[in-house]
Scaffold this active site. Structure first.
Site, PDB file in Angstrom:
ATOM      1  N   ASN A   9      18.865  21.752  50.150  1.00  0.00           N
ATOM      2  CA  ASN A   9      17.690  21.993  49.312  1.00  0.00           C
ATOM      3  C   ASN A   9      18.015  21.433  47.934  1.00  0.00           C
ATOM      4  OD1 ASN A   9      15.614  22.962  47.760  1.00  0.00           O
ATOM      5  ND2 ASN A   9      16.141  25.132  47.993  1.00  0.00           N
ATOM      6  N   TRP A  10      17.398  20.326  47.627  1.00  0.00           N
ATOM      7  CA  TRP A  10      17.726  19.657  46.359  1.00  0.00           C
ATOM      8  C   TRP A  10      17.076  20.310  45.146  1.00  0.00           C
ATOM      9  CZ3 TRP A  10      17.482  13.596  47.236  1.00  0.00           C
ATOM     10  CH2 TRP A  10      18.538  13.227  48.064  1.00  0.00           C
ATOM     11  N   LYS A  11      16.139  21.220  45.387  1.00  0.00           N
ATOM     12  CA  LYS A  11      15.417  21.881  44.283  1.00  0.00           C
ATOM     13  C   LYS A  11      14.836  20.798  43.350  1.00  0.00           C
ATOM     14  CE  LYS A  11      18.301  25.862  45.094  1.00  0.00           C
ATOM     15  NZ  LYS A  11      18.949  27.074  44.586  1.00  0.00           N
ATOM     16  N   HIS A  94      11.153  30.479  49.288  1.00  0.00           N
ATOM     17  CA  HIS A  94      12.465  30.500  48.620  1.00  0.00           C
ATOM     18  C   HIS A  94      12.434  31.554  47.500  1.00  0.00           C
ATOM     19  CE1 HIS A  94      15.953  29.292  46.287  1.00  0.00           C
ATOM     20  NE2 HIS A  94      16.387  28.686  47.380  1.00  0.00           N
ATOM     21  N   GLU A  96      13.432  31.502  44.567  1.00  0.00           N
ATOM     22  CA  GLU A  96      13.019  30.983  43.255  1.00  0.00           C
ATOM     23  C   GLU A  96      11.494  30.914  43.166  1.00  0.00           C
ATOM     24  OE1 GLU A  96      15.483  27.511  43.485  1.00  0.00           O
ATOM     25  OE2 GLU A  96      17.259  28.762  43.187  1.00  0.00           O
ATOM     26  N   GLU A 164      19.282  34.236  52.306  1.00  0.00           N
ATOM     27  CA  GLU A 164      19.894  33.815  51.041  1.00  0.00           C
ATOM     28  C   GLU A 164      19.909  34.995  50.070  1.00  0.00           C
ATOM     29  OE1 GLU A 164      19.538  29.266  50.491  1.00  0.00           O
ATOM     30  OE2 GLU A 164      17.696  30.132  49.755  1.00  0.00           O
ATOM     31  N   GLY A 170      23.458  29.847  43.467  1.00  0.00           N
ATOM     32  CA  GLY A 170      23.819  29.139  42.241  1.00  0.00           C
ATOM     33  C   GLY A 170      24.807  29.880  41.365  1.00  0.00           C
ATOM     34  N   SER A 209      25.674  29.520  47.457  1.00  0.00           N
ATOM     35  CA  SER A 209      26.996  29.027  47.063  1.00  0.00           C
ATOM     36  C   SER A 209      27.856  28.567  48.248  1.00  0.00           C
ATOM     37  CB  SER A 209      27.735  30.084  46.229  1.00  0.00           C
ATOM     38  OG  SER A 209      27.023  30.350  45.033  1.00  0.00           O
ATOM     39  N   GLY A 230      22.369  24.435  48.362  1.00  0.00           N
ATOM     40  CA  GLY A 230      21.744  23.950  47.136  1.00  0.00           C
ATOM     41  C   GLY A 230      22.646  22.941  46.444  1.00  0.00           C
ATOM     42  N   GLY A 231      23.353  23.400  45.416  1.00  0.00           N
ATOM     43  CA  GLY A 231      24.174  22.529  44.565  1.00  0.00           C
ATOM     44  C   GLY A 231      25.052  21.536  45.301  1.00  0.00           C
TER      45      GLY A 231
HETATM   46  P1  13P Z   1      23.312  27.099  45.975  1.00  0.00           P
HETATM   47  O1  13P Z   1      23.980  26.526  47.208  1.00  0.00           O
HETATM   48  O2  13P Z   1      23.300  26.183  44.818  1.00  0.00           O
HETATM   49  O3  13P Z   1      23.837  28.464  45.674  1.00  0.00           O
HETATM   50  O4  13P Z   1      21.748  27.300  46.355  1.00  0.00           O
HETATM   51  C1  13P Z   1      21.427  27.940  47.519  1.00  0.00           C
HETATM   52  C2  13P Z   1      19.959  27.809  47.741  1.00  0.00           C
HETATM   53  O5  13P Z   1      19.163  28.388  47.025  1.00  0.00           O
HETATM   54  C3  13P Z   1      19.513  26.941  48.841  1.00  0.00           C
HETATM   55  O6  13P Z   1      18.142  27.108  49.086  1.00  0.00           O
END
Ligand code: 13P
Length: 246
Positions: A9-11, A94, A96, A164, A170, A209, A230-231
Site C-alpha cells: 500500500n503506497w499510500k 483502511h 487512515e 492492521e 507506521g 510495520s 506500507g513503508g
Molecule cells: P506500515 O507498513 O508503514 O506500518 O503501514 C502499514 C499499512 O498501513 C498498510 O496498509
C-alpha cells in the site's frame, strides 16, 4: 491451502513518473510463483503501474473507491473507473480513511458490495487502536467491524481481510507473531459465523510495520495468509518481502 498474498500500500507516495521506473526495476527480481503480489499506488499512478506490470502476474489495486457508479461526488472515483484502469483489487476501510475521512462500517459495507458487483477483489482493513487494545476491547472491535460491514451483504471467498492494528501502522512497532496470529485466528472464526465454510478460503493478512526482518515469522503463523505492507513496499526491500520464503 490458501495462496499467500504480499500487497504493497503506497499510500500518498511516489509520483506517476517514479512509479513505472520503480516497478520495472524490482519486478524482475520478484518471485510470484506461489503467491499473489499486489501493488496499490495512488489513483494517478494506476495506469503506469498497470503498464509496468503488463504480462506479469503482479496485480494492481486502488486504495479507495466510491460506492456509487457515477454522479455528483466531487473528488471521488468509482469502482468501474478503477476496473477500467486495469485494477483487480481495491483496499477498503483502511484505518487512515476511517480516521481522517470519517469512513464508517456502513460506507465500508456499501463499498465492498460495489467492489464485488464490479468484479474487484476487496481488501478490507480492520484493526483496533492502542486504547482499545489496552482496555481489552480488541476482539469486540474486530467483531463489530466485520459483522457491521459484512453481515448486510453477500460475501464469498473473493475477499481479503487485512488485520492492521492501528498502533502498529507506521510506528515501527509490529505486533508480536502471537498477537497477530491470535487476532487473525479470531478474525477467521468470526468470518465463519458470518459466511460459513467459505471462511476457510478467505485470505487474512497482517499489516503494521512489516519488514524484511519480521515477515518470515509472521508468515509462518497458521492464520496469517500474507502481509499488507506500507513503508517497506516503497523501497527495494519489497523484493525481500515478497521473496521471504526463498
Ligand atoms: P506500515 O507498513 O508503514 O506500518 O503501514 C502499514 C499499512 O498501513 C498498510 O496498509
Amino acid at each position: 491451502m490458501r495462496k499467500k498474498v504480499i500487497a504493497g500500500n503506497w499510500k500518498m507516495n511516489k509520483l506517476a513518473s517514479e512509479c513505472g521506473e520503480f516497478i520495472s526495476r524490482i519486478i524482475k527480481d520478484i518471485d510470484t510463483d506461489e503467491k499473489d503480489v499486489i501493488i496499490c499506488p495512488t489513483f494517478l499512478s494506476i495506469s503506469s503501474a498497470v503498464n509496468a506490470t503488463a504480462g506479469t502476474s503482479v496485480g494492481i489495486g486502488a486504495q479507495n473507491m466510491h460506492y456509487e457508479e457515477k454522479g455528483a461526488y466531487t473528488g471521488e472515483v468509482s469502482a468501474e473507473m478503477i476496473k477500467e484502469a486495469g485494477c483487480k483489487y481495491v483496499i477498503i476501510g483502511h484505518s487512515e480513511r476511517r480516521k481522517y475521512y470519517a469512513e464508517t462500517d456502513d460506507s465500508i459495507s456499501l463499498k465492498i458490495k460495489k467492489a464485488y458487483e464490479t468484479g474487484l477483489i476487496p481488501i478490507m482493513c480492520i484493526g483496533e487502536s492502542l486504547e482499545e487494545r489496552e482496555s481489552g476491547e480488541t476482539f469486540n472491535v474486530l467483531e463489530n467491524q466485520l459483522v457491521n460491514a459484512l453481515k448486510p451483504i453477500e460475501t464469498d471467498e473473493n475477499l481479503i481481510v487485512a488485520y492492521e492494528p492501528v498502533w502498529a501502522i507506521g510506528t515501527g512497532k509490529t505486533a508480536t507473531d502471537e498477537q497477530a496470529q491470535e487476532a487473525c485466528c479470531f478474525v477467521r472464526n468470526t468470518l465463519k459465523e458470518i459466511v460459513g465454510e467459505k471462511s476457510d478460503k478467505i485470505r487474512i493478512l497482517y499489516g503494521g510495520s512489516v519488514n524484511e526482518k519480521n515477515i518470515k515469522a509472521l508468515m509462518a503463523m497458521p492464520d496469517i495468509d500474507g502481509a499488507l505492507v506500507g513503508g517497506a513496499s516503497l523501497k527495494d526491500e519489497f523484493i525481500k518481502l515478497v521473496n521471504y520464503d526463498k
